[in-house]
Motif scaffolding. Structure first.
Motif, PDB file in Angstrom:
ATOM      1  N   ARG A  87       0.850  -1.183   0.000  1.00  0.00           N
ATOM      2  CA  ARG A  87       0.000   0.000   0.000  1.00  0.00           C
ATOM      3  C   ARG A  87       0.893   1.244   0.000  1.00  0.00           C
ATOM      4  O   ARG A  87       2.020   1.213   0.466  1.00  0.00           O
ATOM      5  N   ILE A  88       0.363   2.347  -0.516  1.00  0.00           N
ATOM      6  CA  ILE A  88       1.041   3.632  -0.423  1.00  0.00           C
ATOM      7  C   ILE A  88       0.281   4.492   0.572  1.00  0.00           C
ATOM      8  O   ILE A  88      -0.922   4.708   0.422  1.00  0.00           O
ATOM      9  N   ASP A  89       0.962   4.930   1.617  1.00  0.00           N
ATOM     10  CA  ASP A  89       0.339   5.734   2.659  1.00  0.00           C
ATOM     11  C   ASP A  89       0.906   7.146   2.612  1.00  0.00           C
ATOM     12  O   ASP A  89       2.105   7.334   2.375  1.00  0.00           O
ATOM     13  N   GLN A  90       0.049   8.140   2.856  1.00  0.00           N
ATOM     14  CA  GLN A  90       0.463   9.539   2.893  1.00  0.00           C
ATOM     15  C   GLN A  90       0.000  10.166   4.191  1.00  0.00           C
ATOM     16  O   GLN A  90      -1.078   9.832   4.702  1.00  0.00           O
ATOM     17  N   TRP A  91       0.815  11.074   4.732  1.00  0.00           N
ATOM     18  CA  TRP A  91       0.458  11.740   5.975  1.00  0.00           C
ATOM     19  C   TRP A  91       1.149  13.102   6.036  1.00  0.00           C
ATOM     20  O   TRP A  91       1.913  13.461   5.146  1.00  0.00           O
ATOM     21  N   ASN A  92       0.851  13.861   7.071  1.00  0.00           N
ATOM     22  CA  ASN A  92       1.437  15.192   7.236  1.00  0.00           C
ATOM     23  C   ASN A  92       2.437  15.179   8.383  1.00  0.00           C
ATOM     24  O   ASN A  92       2.235  14.516   9.402  1.00  0.00           O
ATOM     25  N   GLN A  93       3.523  15.939   8.196  1.00  0.00           N
ATOM     26  CA  GLN A  93       4.568  15.996   9.213  1.00  0.00           C
ATOM     27  C   GLN A  93       5.030  17.445   9.388  1.00  0.00           C
ATOM     28  O   GLN A  93       5.420  18.104   8.423  1.00  0.00           O
ATOM     29  N   GLN A  94       4.969  17.920  10.623  1.00  0.00           N
ATOM     30  CA  GLN A  94       5.565  19.204  10.995  1.00  0.00           C
ATOM     31  C   GLN A  94       6.804  18.926  11.837  1.00  0.00           C
ATOM     32  O   GLN A  94       6.791  18.016  12.667  1.00  0.00           O
ATOM     33  N   GLN A  95       7.836  19.742  11.646  1.00  0.00           N
ATOM     34  CA  GLN A  95       9.100  19.423  12.302  1.00  0.00           C
ATOM     35  C   GLN A  95       9.890  20.688  12.611  1.00  0.00           C
ATOM     36  O   GLN A  95      10.009  21.583  11.768  1.00  0.00           O
ATOM     37  N   ILE A  96      10.410  20.760  13.822  1.00  0.00           N
ATOM     38  CA  ILE A  96      11.342  21.813  14.231  1.00  0.00           C
ATOM     39  C   ILE A  96      12.665  21.150  14.580  1.00  0.00           C
ATOM     40  O   ILE A  96      12.701  20.191  15.364  1.00  0.00           O
ATOM     41  N   VAL A 126       3.126  14.390  13.926  1.00  0.00           N
ATOM     42  CA  VAL A 126       2.615  13.558  12.835  1.00  0.00           C
ATOM     43  C   VAL A 126       1.098  13.513  12.903  1.00  0.00           C
ATOM     44  O   VAL A 126       0.508  13.368  13.971  1.00  0.00           O
ATOM     45  N   SER A 127       0.438  13.641  11.738  1.00  0.00           N
ATOM     46  CA  SER A 127      -1.018  13.545  11.683  1.00  0.00           C
ATOM     47  C   SER A 127      -1.428  13.013  10.316  1.00  0.00           C
ATOM     48  O   SER A 127      -0.676  13.103   9.346  1.00  0.00           O
ATOM     49  N   GLY A 128      -2.622  12.427  10.254  1.00  0.00           N
ATOM     50  CA  GLY A 128      -3.182  12.022   8.981  1.00  0.00           C
ATOM     51  C   GLY A 128      -2.998  10.571   8.606  1.00  0.00           C
ATOM     52  O   GLY A 128      -3.223  10.205   7.454  1.00  0.00           O
ATOM     53  N   TYR A 129      -2.609   9.704   9.552  1.00  0.00           N
ATOM     54  CA  TYR A 129      -2.562   8.284   9.230  1.00  0.00           C
ATOM     55  C   TYR A 129      -3.979   7.745   9.055  1.00  0.00           C
ATOM     56  O   TYR A 129      -4.822   7.907   9.923  1.00  0.00           O
TER      57      TYR A 129
END
Length: 360
Positions: A87-96, A126-129
């Motif tokens: 499967r191909i999974d996409q999610w959002n990542q914010q990082q400092i 991490v969000s959006g799994y």
């Protein structure tokens, strides 16, 4: 510190995987560098907005960066053979990321020599799994901390204006990232990459041989079974061109690139466009990834040995045709063209638009 003096448009590929387009500025004493823009990751076919700040008034230097955007990975959902549920999974990542760097310059001759050490700490959200079936995949929406260690060394022969790449040279890069203790996730990444440059057949030609090895931890839990708490970090390793990046416990890659100038037309279109050069790059990429499982489960009172082997060979070759040009009299040089790739294992032929070394 923030007495801004100069600014300009930036278009570069910081490595073989990332294309940056943005604005950069320095202060009056060139001790503070600020940049912001958009980064495209060729491995994952995803983009992120970024802001970077480097303060060089002290030694070592102080580094700060913020990124916000998408991540993508190809995921196997199997516990044992056959490993064929991808499967191909996409999610959002914010990082400092905050850290220090130790840049060293050893240039004393016709070779440009530099070395850089870096130690950074990262806070990631991490969000959006949304992939529901995750026996062996990415999990863990929320926040976590990690440490990043980097090292790079380069010794490159100074280039003539007509050279498309160094005639002689050597580069080495090390990247290591680990989750801090106490995280509910498991994961880590260690990457080694090295390149050698040698002269080509004709004048101004250059051959580059590049090899890499990468290890990612967290695929297995304490008994060796697929780990529900795995998190895959973004990889700095060049993945074979034309393929979607896929995480493996062990990944080895090898590539060869032969770069040559085609002709220098010096075409102009009024004040809008100046075409400086056309050039080509012949390349061949190889990669091998593997993740192996060997563990026991108890079912109906019986102890069962489960084994799984997720392995894949990647092989592609092709050609890049690009033009170097200046637009609207910007001093920044731009480069764009097309890439033709043949995927040997699939028997598939691809055409991609190309900016610098990054295909889309």
């Amino acid at each position: 510190i923030f007495n801004l003096y100069t600014w300009g448009i930036v278009l570069n590929s910081s490595d073989a995987n990332n294309l940056n387009l943005g604005i950069a500025s320095k202060d009056l004493l060139s001790t503070t560098s600020i940049s912001a823009g958009y980064n495209y990751n060729a491995n994952e076919n995803q983009g992120q907005f970024y802001t970077n700040l480097i303060y060089s008034g002290w030694y070592p230097t102080l580094n700060f960066s913020y990124t916000n955007g998408g991540r993508q990975a190809e995921i196997s959902l199997d516990k044992a053979n056959p490993i064929d549920s991808l499967r191909i999974d996409q999610w959002n990542q914010q990082q400092i990321i905050v850290g220090i760097g130790l840049p060293l310059n050893f240039t004393r001759s016709k070779y440009i020599q530099s070395m850089n050490f870096g130690v950074n700490t990262s806070l990631t959200q991490v969000s959006g799994y949304d992939l529901t079936e995750r026996p062996n995949t990415l999990t863990g929406n929320g926040n976590f901390n990690s440490m990043i260690y980097t090292f790079s060394y380069a010794a490159l022969l100074k280039r003539a204006s007509r050279d498309v790449a160094p005639k002689w040279g050597f580069t080495a890069n090390f990247y290591k990232r680990d989750l801090l203790l106490g995280s509910k996730l498991n994961g880590g990444l260690t990457s080694y990459q090295s390149s050698v440059y040698v002269p080509g057949i004709l004048k101004h030609h250059s051959l580059r041989i590049r090899g890499a090895y990468q290890n990612q931890t967290g695929f297995k839990n304490s008994i060796g079974a697929p780990n529900n708490g795995l998190y895959l970090f973004g990889s700095p390793t060049l993945f074979p061109r034309g393929y979607t990046y896929r995480g493996f416990e062990n990944l080895s890659t090898l590539s060869a690139e032969y770069r040559l100038p085609l002709f220098d037309p010096d075409w102009t279109l009024g004040r809008f466009l100046y075409v400086k050069r056309f050039k080509a790059n012949l390349f061949a990429d190889y990669g091998y990834g593997s993740t192996n499982y060997d563990f026991f489960e108890t079912r109906d009172g019986k102890r069962i040995n489960l084994k799984g082997s997720d392995t894949k060979n990647y092989n592609s070759f092709g050609i890049d045709l690009t033009a170097q040009f200046h637009f609207m009299r910007f001093s920044q040089q731009f480069e764009a063209g097309i890439r033709a790739i043949y995927l040997n294992d699939k028997g598939q032929f691809l055409i991609q638009p190309l900016i610098l070394d990054i295909g889309f």
